[in-house]
Design a protein around this motif. Structure first.
Motif, PDB file in Angstrom:
ATOM      1  N   PHE B 209       0.863  -1.191   0.000  1.00  0.00           N
ATOM      2  CA  PHE B 209       0.000   0.000   0.000  1.00  0.00           C
ATOM      3  C   PHE B 209       0.901   1.243   0.000  1.00  0.00           C
ATOM      4  CE2 PHE B 209      -4.062   1.763   2.342  1.00  0.00           C
ATOM      5  CZ  PHE B 209      -4.153   2.784   1.404  1.00  0.00           C
ATOM      6  N   PHE B 342       4.216   1.267   6.452  1.00  0.00           N
ATOM      7  CA  PHE B 342       3.574   2.085   5.410  1.00  0.00           C
ATOM      8  C   PHE B 342       4.347   3.381   5.167  1.00  0.00           C
ATOM      9  CE2 PHE B 342       0.635   5.521   4.256  1.00  0.00           C
ATOM     10  CZ  PHE B 342       0.101   5.026   3.090  1.00  0.00           C
ATOM     11  N   PRO B 376      -6.618   3.531  10.102  1.00  0.00           N
ATOM     12  CA  PRO B 376      -6.365   3.932   8.708  1.00  0.00           C
ATOM     13  C   PRO B 376      -5.157   4.878   8.615  1.00  0.00           C
ATOM     14  CG  PRO B 376      -8.701   4.092   9.194  1.00  0.00           C
ATOM     15  CD  PRO B 376      -8.012   3.760  10.493  1.00  0.00           C
ATOM     16  N   PHE B 377      -4.393   4.710   7.549  1.00  0.00           N
ATOM     17  CA  PHE B 377      -3.253   5.587   7.320  1.00  0.00           C
ATOM     18  C   PHE B 377      -3.765   6.969   6.903  1.00  0.00           C
ATOM     19  CE2 PHE B 377      -1.442   1.313   5.908  1.00  0.00           C
ATOM     20  CZ  PHE B 377      -0.900   1.047   7.155  1.00  0.00           C
ATOM     21  N   ASP B 378      -2.902   7.951   7.092  1.00  0.00           N
ATOM     22  CA  ASP B 378      -3.306   9.338   6.878  1.00  0.00           C
ATOM     23  C   ASP B 378      -2.863   9.815   5.490  1.00  0.00           C
ATOM     24  OD1 ASP B 378      -3.807  12.007   6.944  1.00  0.00           O
ATOM     25  OD2 ASP B 378      -2.821  12.378   8.875  1.00  0.00           O
ATOM     26  N   TYR B 379      -3.843  10.042   4.635  1.00  0.00           N
ATOM     27  CA  TYR B 379      -3.556  10.470   3.266  1.00  0.00           C
ATOM     28  C   TYR B 379      -2.724  11.754   3.233  1.00  0.00           C
ATOM     29  CZ  TYR B 379      -4.419  12.056  -1.540  1.00  0.00           C
ATOM     30  OH  TYR B 379      -4.274  12.482  -2.845  1.00  0.00           O
ATOM     31  N   VAL B 382       1.097  11.600   3.164  1.00  0.00           N
ATOM     32  CA  VAL B 382       1.811  11.029   2.020  1.00  0.00           C
ATOM     33  C   VAL B 382       2.447  12.159   1.223  1.00  0.00           C
ATOM     34  CG1 VAL B 382       1.615   9.682  -0.108  1.00  0.00           C
ATOM     35  CG2 VAL B 382       0.223   9.081   1.887  1.00  0.00           C
TER      36      VAL B 382
END
Lengths: 288, 576
Positions: B209, B342, B376-379, B382
């Motif tokens: 991911f 991630f 959830p990962f933090d958009y 990124v």
């Protein structure tokens, strides 16, 4: 439009005087110009050995990699930028010994690049050891009693591996060779071109004169049909591989890139590589 | 009510043990529980003992539990291999079909339930897994509805009838165990969870991911345990964003193809495990020498040679640091949580392009395959940084472009093939600023120094994860990769017992964060480096970088199994 002179640079090759590789270099330069490339549109990827130096002698993007791995580097490059014209090149040791696994699979995979092998049937740069292309009985430093193993047959191997383009040239026949490379560059898929490129220093058997005496052009074989794979195999076997010309070409099969589902039609180098927030959230939810 | 449940299902490989664990865990995850799963499996397709141990908590869970509360057994071997993890409060649910027997010294009661028989009566013995889940549900006092969505997702395409049958199997499993244990139904009920939706993924999912989010659009790889899931994820997802995956003929092709694609200008990578990394070493050297970005994932498994291909180990560290012949700059990152896996992956791609060198992301089997719940990962976190890339407008070089220009920071602007005015040569032979071969002594020094100088520009936030509450600690525990959770639990226990314990988990393994680690070592009377290998590789790197030989010792485990918290606590106490 670029001419073959535009593909020349100021680097003096370190090949021996009389080496077959000079003509191969010239043929690549002429073919690139003839098919209408600009120097910046071409990348030449090469392996290790005398012939591997070729990528440094052509005015184009050049990548001189590691022994036997020109093909995977070239395939990765083509996948990254499908608009770039890519030629991989190297010697018979590079392509048929250490890199044989890649050669067969690159042929099977059929990515749209051209592979030119400079086949001198000897290891030159390491100063004269046997190559997989050396004939049985061939005396070298590593085979003082003569080579025990039979010579590898690249054309048969290529045909068996499912090649869509197989050609063979001879370095002094520069006009024919240029035409073969042009045809390879125009071929939609992987084009394999083996070139007899004599080593004047270490191979005293397979000399220019020897090839002149022993080679046959497929054009001179009556009724030769290069789209007929069975006929190609038969001709190759009958001549013990001593043929020049386009041995086989399959114009029906599409290249790897055309078959990969979802693969971008514009070069990957030109696409926006960020995920949108929507795409990101969708992936996140798939794990929930 | 329990605050932690440890559940294990076991049987023969290929019998659906995986899906039993998957369905149970997915349902628990959706209730908002935190999970940590670990699979025991063998290198074969069918047969051989396999089990899936899942630790469930209403609060964060960081490692595999020591004990087992419920053991679901589909064969006698499952009982024989795992019963020692049971306590008197535990229970064995076994398929009546194989006439299960509890070993004499087993402290937990065994109940034989007709998993196969009930399933067969419903139409197919394949549903024995659902009967077992039903029995589990009874012990946990979970309603069938909890499983409805999961069952519908899995069997929906086979029609409503199949879904209904599977739900019925769950119901019958519940009834069957209730008849036997009576009022103990619900004794294993867990304290309620927060109901929050979390992802449930393995480390390989997290890095894949991450690679997708980082903009990787080409992957070349060769299948290998325990890395294959990374490739499989990319094969599913890359076509959706225009990218492609090539399954190559070997790992040498994988690494060199990724180098070719990176040279072309697309973020590219490969993923493998020890044997594959051994084959890639020459390519890693090429990436370093030609300054082509390259990201490689090494999911460590038991070595050497084929070693223990499906077991936990952390023994590739030295090979990754020193593996290539000659000397190149490289960066090795070792994430220890799903989040780090991630975000560090994104950093790996940024560093590889900014510094134009190989970056190895080291994980291990426990992290790569252990399935965990994760927020959830933090958009918005990124960030893609591609480093110095010259645009076509910026160059009009008439002669060869100086791709290897000697600059102050050592980083030479890169131009991508195709650009007019950007023509240059790339070679693994020592070269001058234009990339042309050169053996001149001065040039050699300049280029070597330039390449290594790039590391001074390395930016990596928090190269060490630190939890150091004590200014003067009795002991500093050090680890990397998946030992983090176990060490954290040990630290809690020891601190509660009055042993002042600090914890440092090394995230940037190379270049070694000497400054950060020195400060922590200085504050501790004793340093214990916890590693899943036989020779203490991390501690050796640490000693080389910062010294501290006299107070540094190891706890090493190389039997193929991960550290469990209680086991590690005892080992640490022996060392203090």
């Amino acid at each position: 439009m670029a001419t073959f002179k535009d593909f020349r640079n100021d680097v003096k090759p370190n090949w021996c005087p009389g080496c077959g590789d000079f003509s191969v270099q010239a043929a690549i330069q002429r073919a690139a110009a003839n098919v209408g490339y600009e120097p910046n549109e071409l990348a030449v990827v090469s392996g290790i050995g005398c012939s591997g130096r070729i990528s440094g002698y052509i005015n184009s993007y050049g990548f001189h990699g590691i022994h036997g791995r020109a093909l995977p580097i070239a395939q990765g490059l083509k996948m990254a930028n499908r608009d770039l014209k890519v030629i991989a090149s190297g010697g018979d040791g590079d392509g048929f010994a250490i890199g044989m696994g890649h050669t067969i699979h690159a042929i099977r995979r059929n990515i749209d690049i051209t592979y030119v092998v400079m086949d001198n049937q000897i290891y030159g740069l390491t100063k004269g050891q046997t190559s997989p292309r050396s004939a049985a009985g061939f005396v070298t430093k590593s085979t003082p009693g003569g080579a025990i193993e039979p010579s590898l047959k690249p054309l048969e191997v290529a045909l068996t591996a499912g090649a869509t383009f197989v050609a063979q040239g001879f370095s002094t026949e520069i006009k024919e060779l240029t035409a073969l490379i042009e045809a390879g560059l125009n071929h939609k898929g992987f084009s394999f071109i083996n070139v007899f490129s004599p080593c004047v220093t270490y191979n005293k058997v397979n000399t220019y004169d020897w090839f002149k005496e022993n080679l046959t052009k497929v054009a001179d074989i009556e009724g030769y049909d290069s789209s007929n794979r069975e006929q190609a195999m038969q001709a190759v076997m009958q001549s013990e591989g001593l043929l020049t010309g386009i041995i086989y070409q399959d114009t029906e099969t599409t290249s790897y890139q055309e078959k990969v589902s979802g693969y971008s039609e514009i070069p990957l180098t030109d696409i926006d590589i960020s995920l949108t927030e929507e795409q990101f959230d969708k992936l996140t939810k798939e794990f929930m | 009510m329990l605050h932690q449940l440890s559940w294990k299902v076991g049987g023969q490989q290929g019998e659906g043990i995986e899906s039993t664990g998957e369905i149970f865990a997915t349902a628990m995850n959706r209730l908002g529980y935190h999970l940590y799963g670990y699979r025991h499996f063998s290198s074969r397709i069918k047969g051989g003992h396999t089990n899936n141990k899942i630790t469930v908590r209403p609060t964060e869970v960081r490692s595999i539990a020591d004990d087992l509360d419920i053991l679901v057994a589909f064969d006698q071997e499952t009982i024989d291999v795992n019963y020692k993890e049971l306590t008197p409060k535990s229970i064995i649910l076994a398929d009546a079909k194989f006439n299960p027997v509890a070993p004499e010294d087993c402290v937990a009661p065994l109940f034989a339930v007709g998993f196969t028989e009930i399933a067969a009566e419903l139409g197919t013995s394949l549903m024995k897994n659902m009967v077992a889940i039903g029995a589990t549900a009874a012990l946990l006092n979970l309603k069938e509805e909890v499983f409805q969505n999961v069952v519908t997702e899995i069997f929906g395409r086979k029609g409503e009838e199949v879904v209904a049958k599977n739900m019925e199997a769950i119901q019958l499993g519940r009834v069957a165990i209730a008849e036997q244990i009576g009022e103990r139904v619900g004794d294993w009920e867990l304290a309620p969870a927060d109901g929050k939706r979390r992802m449930f993924m393995i480390g390989n999912d997290a890095v894949a991911f991450g690679a997708l989010a980082a903009g990787a659009r080409f992957m070349a790889a060769y299948p290998i345990t325990p890395a294959s899931e990374i490739m499989e994820f990319m094969i599913k997802k890359l076509p959706l964003v225009g990218g492609a995956v090539i399954q190559t003929e070997d790992e040498i092709a994988a690494a060199t193809m990724a180098i070719g694609a990176n040279y072309g200008g697309v973020r590219s990578f490969t993923a493998s495990a020890g044997p594959g990394l051994s084959l890639m070493m020459e390519a890693i050297g090429l990436s370093g020498m030609t300054e082509q970005p390259l990201v490689i994932f090494d999911t460590q498994r038991g070595g050497p040679s084929t070693g223990l291909p499906t077991k936990q180990e952390q023994s590739d560290l030295m090979a990754m640091v020193y593996g290539t012949h000659g000397e190149i700059p490289k960066v090795i990152i070792a994430p220890s949580t799903m989040e780090e896996a991630f975000y560090d992956t994104i950093q790996a791609f940024n560093i590889a392009e900014e510094l134009q060198l190989p970056v190895i992301v080291l994980t291990d089997l426990q992290l790569a395959l252990g399935k965990q719940s994760v927020d959830p990962f933090d958009y918005s976190k990124v960030e893609i940084r591609r480093g110095k890339i010259v645009t076509p407008e910026e160059t009009d070089a008439k002669d060869y472009f100086k791709r290897y220009e000697v600059t102050e920071d050592g980083i030479s602007p890169r131009v991508l093939p195709g650009v007019k005015g950007g023509i240059h040569h790339v070679t693994g032979v020592e070269h001058n600023e234009q990339g042309k071969p050169s053996e001149a002594t001065g040039n050699r020094r300049d280029q070597m120094d330039k390449r290594f100088r790039k590391l001074n520009s390395l930016r990596f936030d928090n190269p060490v994860h630190v939890n150091a509450p004590h200014e003067e600690a009795d002991v500093l525990l050090v680890g990397f990769n998946s030992t983090r959770g176990a060490i954290e639990e040990v630290q809690e226990v020891l601190n509660a017992e009055g042993i002042k314990t600090n914890h440092a988990h090394v995230r940037l393994v190379f270049p070694f964060p000497a400054e950060e680690m020195s400060a922590l070592v200085d504050k501790a009377k004793k340093v214990i480096v916890v590693e899943n290998n036989a020779t203490g590789q991390l501690s050796n790197i640490m000693k080389m970088a910062i010294g501290g030989h006299a107070k540094t010792t190891n706890i090493l485990k190389y039997d193929g199994t991960p550290f469990l918290p209680r086991e590690l606590t005892n080992l640490v106490k022996e060392k203090i």
